[in-house]
Design an enzyme around this catalytic site. Sequence first.
Site, short mmCIF file in Angstrom:
data_model
loop_
_atom_site.label_atom_id
_atom_site.label_comp_id
_atom_site.label_asym_id
_atom_site.label_seq_id
_atom_site.Cartn_x
_atom_site.Cartn_y
_atom_site.Cartn_z
N MET A 273 24.36 8.99 2.12
CA MET A 273 24.28 10.30 2.74
C MET A 273 24.62 10.23 4.23
O MET A 273 25.32 11.09 4.76
CB MET A 273 22.88 10.90 2.53
CG MET A 273 22.75 12.33 2.99
SD MET A 273 23.94 13.44 2.18
CE MET A 273 23.00 14.01 0.77
N GLU B 151 0.81 -1.22 0.00
CA GLU B 151 0.00 0.00 0.00
C GLU B 151 0.85 1.27 0.00
O GLU B 151 0.42 2.30 -0.50
CB GLU B 151 -0.96 0.02 1.19
CG GLU B 151 -2.11 -0.99 1.08
CD GLU B 151 -1.79 -2.35 1.66
OE1 GLU B 151 -0.59 -2.60 1.96
OE2 GLU B 151 -2.71 -3.16 1.82
N PHE C 131 -11.36 -7.35 13.85
CA PHE C 131 -10.29 -7.81 12.98
C PHE C 131 -9.99 -6.73 11.92
O PHE C 131 -10.89 -6.21 11.29
CB PHE C 131 -10.68 -9.12 12.29
CG PHE C 131 -9.66 -9.60 11.30
CD1 PHE C 131 -8.39 -9.99 11.74
CD2 PHE C 131 -9.92 -9.64 9.95
CE1 PHE C 131 -7.43 -10.41 10.85
CE2 PHE C 131 -8.96 -10.06 9.03
CZ PHE C 131 -7.71 -10.44 9.50
N GLN C 132 -8.74 -6.41 11.77
CA GLN C 132 -8.26 -5.38 10.85
C GLN C 132 -8.92 -4.02 11.09
O GLN C 132 -9.19 -3.27 10.16
CB GLN C 132 -8.43 -5.82 9.38
CG GLN C 132 -7.48 -6.96 9.04
CD GLN C 132 -7.33 -7.24 7.56
OE1 GLN C 132 -8.25 -7.01 6.78
NE2 GLN C 132 -6.17 -7.74 7.16
#
Lengths: 563, 162
Positions: free
Chosen positions: A475, A49, A111-112
Amino acid sequence: MKLSGAQILMKALKDEGVDTIFGYPGGAVIDIYDELVKTDIRHVLVRHEQGAVHAADGYARAAGKVGVCLVTSGPGATNTVTGIASAYMDSIPMVVITGQVPRGLIGNDAFQEVDIVGITRPCTKHNYLVESTESLARIIKEAFYIARSGRPGPVLVDIPKDVVNMRIHYKEPAKINMRSYNPTINPNKRQLQKVVSLVEKARRPVIFAGGGIILSKASEELTRFARHAQIPVTTSLMGLGAFPGSDPLWLGMIGMHGTYRANMSTSECDLLIAIGVRFDDRVTGKTDAFAAQAEIVHIDIDPTSIRKNIPVTVPVVGDCRAALTTLNEMLGEADLNGIADKRQKWFARIEEWKALSRLAYQQGEVIKPQYVVEKLYELTKGDAIITTEVGQNQMWAAQFYHFNQPNHFITSGGLGVMGFGLPAAIGAQIAQPDRLVVDIAGDGSIQMNIQEMATAVQCCLPVKVVILNNGYLGMVRQWQELFYDKRYACTCMDHAPDFVKLAEAYGAVGLRATTPDEVEAVLKRGLSNYKDRPVIMDFVVDKEESVYPMVPAGAPITEMLLV
Amino acid sequence: MTEEKHVLSILVDNKPGVLSRIAGLFSGRGYNIESLCVAETMEEGVSRITLVTQANLPLVEQIKKQLNKLINVIKVFDMTEAQYVQRELALIKVTAKPENRAEILRIVDIFRCKVVDVGMDHYTIEVTGDEGKLTAIRGLLKPMGIKEIARTGMIALFRDAK
């Protein structure tokens, strides 16, 4: 007409002109996906995502439209947070739609389930939990309006599963009426009149332009203004491309890794006209010493940017393009004859600084990363859309690829997200299918969202990934070299995948150059072939090359380490 | 630059999460909240948040701008810029031994407060006023033994309509 929440959502997205969504399905958004595939909206299935949000970011910048993401609840939603925070810092218009557990389960640790509205409150321009199907169409309309108007930014809309399922009698959403949100577009003319008199008076003026120019599509107006009033221009990282990099008035980028002449002229100017910038610490260095001799004009659409970090003589709140258009009209009437003569001394001074220190490097036996970027610039004639990861690769891209047009440099400027470049390149390529899109990457950061190679292969996208492979988190290593007695704590990535084989494993093309004389051939081969799949070009570069010039953090920007 | 007390009166949409946006803005940016009061106004859907903060002038400007930037904020007033009336309410539960009761009631009388609850060994006193008054009565009652105190935080309105 009875419609489900999912159907209303699709209608609302179509009404906003959405043609592409970057997303990843899951339990809470199955119903939305079920409707999505019945529309002609293109869905790009990412592999994580975070990649969806960066891709939408790249898409938004390359297309000049609002980027759209669709993800599921819980982990799907939390995975978007880095991308949203980056878009927020860089003011990128975006709408992120997250699934949520059914209303009855909210607050029950279902859930989730995660409170994504709570989590993203400080890193979105605004966000919504949709509490009824009736409000869905209005909220989507408001979300797009907020995302693209004023100072743009990401807006998150969290939609519970039962809101999506419920069928209601659909009513067109009314015209947007938000009395608490009215961004100032047209600047105050009296303030602009003050700017004009300062411009006429100034002997050593500098324009400092930023991402606001690109967001408000004001590059032409800026260029006209600078040329007419004969004022040299520097930009922030986010502003690269806002002013032609080939123009004689161009000073180069300002700040920590800016050019010597940009930093020196900013410090010695008597008038600094800052447009669409927010005076980030990477730009100003020590704020007390920043443009200390100058009257400062600050034009920005966001009032909070003005006088946040730097005191200002003339504040102007408004859209950059509107402000510059009016300034150009006003200057058109003003007598600027002889203004170029008046600035001769100033231009001569800038030439001295330019002669004293240019962006340069020494090419030897091993490939210098700057050489790769310079060759890339030559071969693409400065015409490619460049995305970057974050770190040395980003700075070399900014220094050695010269941007002549806006929306050609796509980088995570404010938040500095490693792993941004590849998904952003995917988004940019989808927005501009006929353009050459190149991600300039490091061997560290490319591994942070390398999974998106699968997305690029699946979508047959010819994005080019140029890896400046030095085996270090370069860096941070550079800071350790300069400020930590070369104690390279945990920055050596001496185990990395074989990027050529990795590319092949994904179904992409992998090429490698290990000596300077191979660079051009690899670039040529990679850039001009393989129109239907991505290419990774792995350049094994000097391990301990550093980015110069450099201003140590917190020092005045005139205190530059030059080589 | 000197820090001063600023009383901000903030009109907001009465929607879930708005208080959290404001509180989050203050904590996230390191601003200070001395007190905070929220309630609905006459107008449906609009709440007033009265917030007291301590900041120097440039900072309070920045705070006001940041508040205005929140989508649900309708208007921000800095009460400190004009004449305003302010009130705070406190409930003070004070130990009331037989030998102190008359003295407590005298103080209540002088400060025009009310005894709203009486127990075997305490009075609960309701007092309204500005901050000075509340501090003063607290000082006077302290020697008798204050068991508990609850305060609302300040609310304020401009003297003239704005």
